[in-house]
Each structure stands twice: as structure tokens, then as C-alpha cells.
Design a protein around this motif. Structure first.
Motif, PDB file in Angstrom:
ATOM      1  N   TYR A  33       0.825  -1.215   0.000  1.00  0.00           N
ATOM      2  CA  TYR A  33       0.000   0.000   0.000  1.00  0.00           C
ATOM      3  C   TYR A  33       0.856   1.262   0.000  1.00  0.00           C
ATOM      4  O   TYR A  33       0.455   2.288  -0.502  1.00  0.00           O
ATOM      5  CB  TYR A  33      -0.898   0.052   1.240  1.00  0.00           C
TER       6      TYR A  33
ATOM      7  N   LEU B 240      -7.544  -6.252   7.015  1.00  0.00           N
ATOM      8  CA  LEU B 240      -7.383  -4.873   7.468  1.00  0.00           C
ATOM      9  C   LEU B 240      -7.880  -4.737   8.897  1.00  0.00           C
ATOM     10  O   LEU B 240      -8.624  -5.573   9.400  1.00  0.00           O
ATOM     11  CB  LEU B 240      -8.184  -3.925   6.581  1.00  0.00           C
TER      12      LEU B 240
ATOM     13  N   ALA C  85      -9.954  -2.594  10.015  1.00  0.00           N
ATOM     14  CA  ALA C  85     -11.405  -2.366  10.048  1.00  0.00           C
ATOM     15  C   ALA C  85     -11.904  -2.205   8.626  1.00  0.00           C
ATOM     16  O   ALA C  85     -11.151  -1.870   7.715  1.00  0.00           O
ATOM     17  CB  ALA C  85     -11.726  -1.118  10.852  1.00  0.00           C
ATOM     18  N   GLY C  86     -13.192  -2.444   8.456  1.00  0.00           N
ATOM     19  CA  GLY C  86     -13.849  -2.184   7.173  1.00  0.00           C
ATOM     20  C   GLY C  86     -13.412  -3.162   6.100  1.00  0.00           C
ATOM     21  O   GLY C  86     -13.007  -4.286   6.378  1.00  0.00           O
ATOM     22  N   GLY C  87     -13.539  -2.720   4.846  1.00  0.00           N
ATOM     23  CA  GLY C  87     -13.135  -3.574   3.748  1.00  0.00           C
ATOM     24  C   GLY C  87     -14.290  -4.207   3.005  1.00  0.00           C
ATOM     25  O   GLY C  87     -14.069  -5.036   2.138  1.00  0.00           O
ATOM     26  N   ALA C  88     -15.536  -3.840   3.366  1.00  0.00           N
ATOM     27  CA  ALA C  88     -16.691  -4.393   2.646  1.00  0.00           C
ATOM     28  C   ALA C  88     -17.733  -3.299   2.449  1.00  0.00           C
ATOM     29  O   ALA C  88     -17.803  -2.353   3.230  1.00  0.00           O
ATOM     30  CB  ALA C  88     -17.298  -5.562   3.417  1.00  0.00           C
ATOM     31  N   TRP C  89     -18.534  -3.430   1.408  1.00  0.00           N
ATOM     32  CA  TRP C  89     -19.639  -2.491   1.183  1.00  0.00           C
ATOM     33  C   TRP C  89     -20.618  -2.585   2.346  1.00  0.00           C
ATOM     34  O   TRP C  89     -20.833  -3.670   2.896  1.00  0.00           O
ATOM     35  CB  TRP C  89     -20.375  -2.855  -0.096  1.00  0.00           C
TER      36      TRP C  89
ATOM     37  N   TYR D   9     -15.460   3.139   3.557  1.00  0.00           N
ATOM     38  CA  TYR D   9     -15.544   1.827   4.201  1.00  0.00           C
ATOM     39  C   TYR D   9     -14.340   0.941   3.904  1.00  0.00           C
ATOM     40  O   TYR D   9     -14.326  -0.226   4.278  1.00  0.00           O
ATOM     41  CB  TYR D   9     -16.832   1.105   3.790  1.00  0.00           C
ATOM     42  N   GLY D  10     -13.353   1.476   3.205  1.00  0.00           N
ATOM     43  CA  GLY D  10     -12.158   0.682   2.948  1.00  0.00           C
ATOM     44  C   GLY D  10     -12.355  -0.419   1.916  1.00  0.00           C
ATOM     45  O   GLY D  10     -11.553  -1.344   1.852  1.00  0.00           O
ATOM     46  N   VAL D  11     -13.445  -0.341   1.131  1.00  0.00           N
ATOM     47  CA  VAL D  11     -13.690  -1.393   0.135  1.00  0.00           C
ATOM     48  C   VAL D  11     -12.627  -1.351  -0.948  1.00  0.00           C
ATOM     49  O   VAL D  11     -12.069  -2.379  -1.336  1.00  0.00           O
ATOM     50  CB  VAL D  11     -15.075  -1.209  -0.530  1.00  0.00           C
TER      51      VAL D  11
ATOM     52  N   LYS E 239      -9.712  -0.050  -0.730  1.00  0.00           N
ATOM     53  CA  LYS E 239      -8.435  -0.441  -0.133  1.00  0.00           C
ATOM     54  C   LYS E 239      -8.328  -1.969  -0.056  1.00  0.00           C
ATOM     55  O   LYS E 239      -7.322  -2.550  -0.429  1.00  0.00           O
ATOM     56  CB  LYS E 239      -8.332   0.167   1.259  1.00  0.00           C
TER      57      LYS E 239
END
Lengths: 316, 265
Positions: free
Chosen positions: A60, A90, A92-96, B102-104, B106
Motif C-alpha cells: 500500500y 485490514l 477495520a472495514g473492507g466491505a460495502w 468503508y475501505g472497500v 483499499k
């Protein structure tokens, strides 16, 4: 494993890594290695540079200076070759927000050539009952488990998991530990960050302790906790210590002992584990009119190591 | 380290799916999510239908100057342009703004899907949704009595397709630009505001000529250019080269701005 990849050599090799955000130095000359087939914990307080280091290994971020090799590749320049071979969780997060849990996992699986069976994986991670729940309505622990599933589904050689058990209840935490241990058994290299000492102590073959972007200690849990000294005494008293108490106690104990005041009523003493230390401490208490509430002698914990190295507690 | 037995559950076997499969998966996923979202459906279908039905019903009372054409014949191409604008600009901006939040993007950035695959998947999903919108709105228009010109059907069709393509590109690049530089909430507010302003005063639903003195300025807006290009194609069977060039210019500006400013997180 592809034939052209160097199957030997470390899974991760970081040398003199420097990372900055504007004026702020996040990683300051960090060097560390991760051996293949091991679980390695990168341990440190919030803001120590753990996530920045991981994200540099994941391609990244480009190092400001220094080098990073992951599976023998440059994570930035060889990103396309590296990414299919690593799994990333990750913090946190990473999904719709509107995507259903299983739908998201199936989607990530479809990007890989030989994905794991997603039904099996969701079952293993206890995601069965929330498979049709939209991501935004999953609990923090369920989101973490989905994040872990997404990291594993492509059958990677190496996984980076950033605080994998944050927000999990103790049961889910145990299950996650078992899963990570199974990964190691099956030949997957695991790199995890954590600020939970027990997690690092329980899981890791190797622990790298990071503070202020620098590596301050490395070793197996046993190596780190046995250290040069052999014992730790925790002293807790009923009333706050008088001014100058740590210095006075240090003088009483002699040059081979370290004394750190933890808070108003507790102190940590590290030194040779012989009866005289304990005796000196109780004599000092009597002389200074402080009443010990507890006086415990034990092997050093990682927490003690961290405290000794940084003078601060590792706050979770 | 000895190699693990082949029966182990997690024994490594990494690899990327073929790019075309990844792109198709991404396009399917994004189309599904767009169509599932209630607000986006409102923007994509419901508002254009209301504008069309309301416009046709109220055209006489509003006393619009449509240069002798029937209201439904002028409004339907305009509403098709509105639908393209709503999805390519507003929906793309909002969806991408929240994907960043939301980091999607990423997370997908650490998957085998390359950036150009992600972008291609987005474009395919967008075209898919636009096609569904256009089909629905053409049906509604025909039910309301719309009769597109049949003077040169091939010219009409080709001009309309070019207008939709250039308009989608121009608005999507501007939408991505907005999504890339602002916080998700600000994107939400701005994208909706711009949509409302352009719908009301941007020459998209009504011909630019009906704005009187302001029309000289309005015709350079991407909304007016798309509306005019669609009306030329479907009312006059004519390719409006000026309008197309305006759209292409906006597409170039939007693409350059996005390329210079967009960050994936």
C-alpha cells in the motif's frame, strides 16, 4: 508454490525502513525478519508503527527509505505478482455497507484461482448464522471474522492480520487463535499485529516489539521473558508511596535492580531472584511506614518486558 | 519446514482468477449493489419517470416553447439524458465516496483484482445499470405516446448511442473526481445538490433554447450538451457535433482531474 518463487529465505525481510506522514515519523529505521511457516507477532502500543509497517509489506505504501521484501518480492514494484500470494486482513472495514456477509466472501473468492470452499470457511469462522446479514448490521466481532475469512479464502502462502481479535468475545478469540495455529500447521506464514500480550505470548513463535517506529526487542516469548534477569516482584501498597520512593528503594536494593513505579500504589522491581531482594523490599516497606497489600514474585511477563524497555505500560 | 500434507485445509495454493472472470465478478457485484440500493433506484428510475409523466401532463399549462414539437417527443430524450446523468454522476460519486470511506477499495486493492480491472468492472456495472434505465424509460415514453423520429433511424440510433457513451464518460469522470477529493458525507450532499440544480436549470430535460438569455451559457454544461445531443438524435435525426464535443471536453477534464487527485483510501 510457483516454481520461480524463492521457496527459501525469509517470508518477510524489512531493512532500515523509514516511513513518514508529513513531518511525523511513523517508522524510524525498522529492521525485522519473518521466517516461513511461523506465526510472528508485531507487538506495540497504538501509534507504534505496526499498521504502517504491515501496510508497507502489503504494497500500500512505498518506503521513504530502506527496503522491504515479501516472499522475495518488492511489494510495491512486484505488487501484481505478490498480491495473489498473500492474504490481508485490514484493521477495520473492507466491505460495502449493504453487502451480505457470504456474498462478500464469495466475491473475494471469485477473484482467486483456487479459493477455499466458502461454506466450509464461514462455518469454521462461525459466520453461518449471519451469512445473509448486510455488513453494516454485523457485530464488530463478526466483521472481524469476515475480514479474516476474506484474507484466507484465496489460499495464500502468507497472511497479514492486523489486530485479528479486536472486538471479539473470549470464545471467538480462542477460536481465532486455534485457526491461526492450524494455518501454521498447514504451512501458512502468519504475521499479526496486536497490543494484547497474552495473544502474542500464546501464539507467536517470534515476537517483535515495536515502539515509536523502532524495533526494541525480538525473540521467542521464552527468550523475551527470561531475559538477562530472572525475576520480577510486583509490590502493591495500601496508601500512595511517599515522594522519591522508587529512588530510595533502588538505593536500598543495589545496582543490579530496576525499580519502576506503575501508579500511586504499585511498583515493579526487576532483579536477581534471590531471597534477599524480597527481604530488602519488605524491610524497606517497614522502614518507610508503607503497608504492602500484595507482594508477588514471578517470572517476567511480556508486559514487564515492554514496561522495562519503554518505561510505559502497553495500553490495550 | 517440511511441506504440509495435501489434505490440509489451508495448504497454500495461491493464484489469481483470469482477469476477465475477475472483471465480470466485480461488474456483477457492483450492478447488484447499485440496484439493491433504494435511494439509487429512486434516482435512477422513479424521479425520471415522475419528471416525464409530470412534464407531459403539465406541458400545456406551463406554456413551454417546444418549437412545434409534441411535449412527449421532446421530454423523453431529455429524461433519458437525465437518467444517464443521475447514474453516471450522482450514483457513481456517492457509491465511490462510501467505498473509500468503508475501505472497500483499499481491501480490493490487496486482492488479485488490479486497478484497471476494478475500473473496468465499475464501467461495466455502470453501463449495465444505464442500459436497464434506458430500456425502462423508453417503455414508459412509448406508453405515453412518444414517437421518435424515423427519418434516418440509423443516424438517430448512432447519435443517441454516441451521446449516451460520451455523456456517461463525462459524468462518471466528474463523479469520480468529486468522490476522490471529498469526505463521503460531503460527496453525498454535493452530488445530490448538483443533480437537482442541473435537473432544474441545466438544460437536460428541457431544450437549452427554452432558457432564454441564459441559454448561451447553459449550452456549455455537460447536462445541456447531453440533453441537446439526445434531442437532436431522437427529434431531428441529427448528430449534434458541438454537443458531443462539449461532452468529450468535459470527459477529458474530468478524467485528468480524477487521475491527478484520486486516492484509493
Amino acid at each position: 508454490m510457483p516454481a520461480d518463487s524463492p521457496a527459501h529465505g525469509p517470508a518477510v525481510e524489512v531493512e532500515d525502513l523509514v516511513m513518514r506522514y508529513g513531518d511525523k515519523v511513523a517508522v524510524d529505521g525498522l529492521s525485522l525478519r519473518v521466517e516461513r511457516g511461523t506465526i510472528t507477532a508485531v507487538l506495540g502500543p497504538n501509534g507504534a508503527g505496526k499498521t504502517t509497517t504491515l501496510e508497507t509489506c502489503e504494497g500500500y505504501r512505498r518506503p521513504r527509505s530502506g527496503t522491504v521484501r515479501v516472499l522475495g518480492l518488492d511489494p510495491h514494484a512486484d505488487r501484481r505478482e505478490l498480491l495473489p500470494r498473500i492474504g490481508v486482513m485490514l484493521q477495520a472495514g473492507g466491505a460495502w455497507s449493504g453487502v451480505r456477509a457470504m456474498e462478500m466472501l464469495d466475491h473475494v473468492a471469485s477473484l482467486h484461482a483456487h479459493p477455499l470452499d466458502t461454506a466450509m470457511l464461514s462455518d469454521r469462522l462461525g459466520l453461518g448464522e449471519c451469512g445473509r446479514t448486510p455488513y453494516r448490521r454485523l457485530s464488530g466481532g463478526q466483521q472481524q471474522r469476515l475480514g479474516l475469512a476474506m484474507a484466507l479464502v484465496g489460499r495464500p502462502e502468507l497472511v497479514f492480520v492486523d489486530e485479528p481479535t479486536a472486538g471479539m468475545d473470549p470464545q471467538a478469540r480462542r477460536a481465532t487463535w486455534e485457526l491461526l495455529e492450524e494455518l501454521r500447521r498447514d504451512g501458512v506464514t502468519v504475521v499479526l499485529t496486536t497490543h494484547h500480550m497474552d495473544e502474542a505470548e500464546h501464539l507467536a513463535d517470534t515476537i517483535h516489539i515495536i515502539d515509536h517506529g523502532r524495533l526494541i526487542a525480538s525473540g521467542s516469548p521464552t527468550e523475551l521473558t527470561s531475559g538477562g534477569r530472572s525475576a520480577t516482584i510486583r509490590l502493591v501498597v495500601t496508601r500512595p508511596f511517599p515522594d522519591g520512593a522508587p529512588e530510595s528503594l533502588r538505593t536500598a536494593l543495589g545496582p543490579h535492580t530496576e525499580v519502576t513505579q506503575l501508579d500511586a500504589v504499585s511498583m515493579l522491581i526487576t532483579g536477581p531472584a534471590d531471597g534477599s531482594t524480597l527481604g530488602t523490599v519488605s524491610a524497606w516497606c517497614e522502614r518507610h511506614d508503607v503497608l504492602p497489600e500484595s507482594l508477588s514474585l514471578g517470572r517476567r511477563t511480556l508486559e514487564d518486558v515492554f514496561l522495562e524497555l519503554t518505561g510505559r505500560e502497553l495500553v490495550g | 519446514m517440511s511441506s504440509p500434507p495435501p489434505t490440509s485445509t489451508f495448504a497454500p495454493r495461491p493464484g489469481a482468477a483470469p482477469l476477465h472472470r475477475q472483471v465480470a465478478a466485480q461488474a456483477r457485484m457492483e450492478s447488484r449493489l447499485m440496484l439493491r440500493n433504494g435511494e439509487q433506484l429512486l434516482l435512477a428510475i422513479v424521479i425520471p419517470v415522475i419528471v416525464l409523466v409530470g412534464g407531459v401532463a403539465g406541458a400545456d399549462r406551463l406554456g413551454l416553447d417546444l418549437e412545434g414539437h409534441r411535449a412527449v417527443d421532446v421530454l423523453t430524450p431529455g429524461v433519458l439524458a437525465l437518467a444517464v446523468m443521475s447514474t453516471a454522476f450522482t450514483s457513481v460519486a456517492i457509491a465511490t465516496g462510501f467505498e473509500r470511506r468503508y475501505g472497500v477499495i483499499k481491501r480490493l486493492g490487496a486482492s488479485p483484482l488490479p486497478r484497471h480491472g476494478l475500473l473496468l468492472g465499475k464501467v461495466l456495472a455502470l453501463l449495465n445499470v444505464v442500459a436497464l434505465q434506458l430500456v425502462s424509460l423508453v417503455v414508459v415514453g412509448l406508453l405515453l405516446g412518444w414517437r421518435p423520429t424515423l427519418e434516418h433511424p440509423a443516424v438517430s440510433l448512432a447519435s443517441a448511442v454516441l451521446a449516451v457513451a460520451a455523456g456517461t464518460w463525462a459524468f462518471a469522470s466528474l463523479g469520480l473526481f468529486v468522490a476522490g477529493v471529498l469526505r463521503a458525507e460531503a460527496v453525498l450532499a454535493l452530488a445530490n445538490l448538483v443533480y437537482l440544480l442541473l435537473m432544474a436549470g441545466g438544460g437536460v430535460v428541457l431544450p437549452t433554447s427554452s432558457y432564454g438569455a441564459a441559454s448561451g451559457a447553459i449550452q456549455w454544461l455537460p447536462s445541456a450538451a447531453l440533453g441537446d445531443a439526445m434531442r437532436s438524435a431522437l427529434v431531428d435525426a441529427h448528430l449534434d457535433a458541438t454537443a458531443l464535443l462539449v461532452l468529450i471536453a468535459w470527459g477529458v477534464v474530468g478524467t485528468l482531474l480524477t487521475a491527478r487527485t484520486f486516492t484509493w483510501e
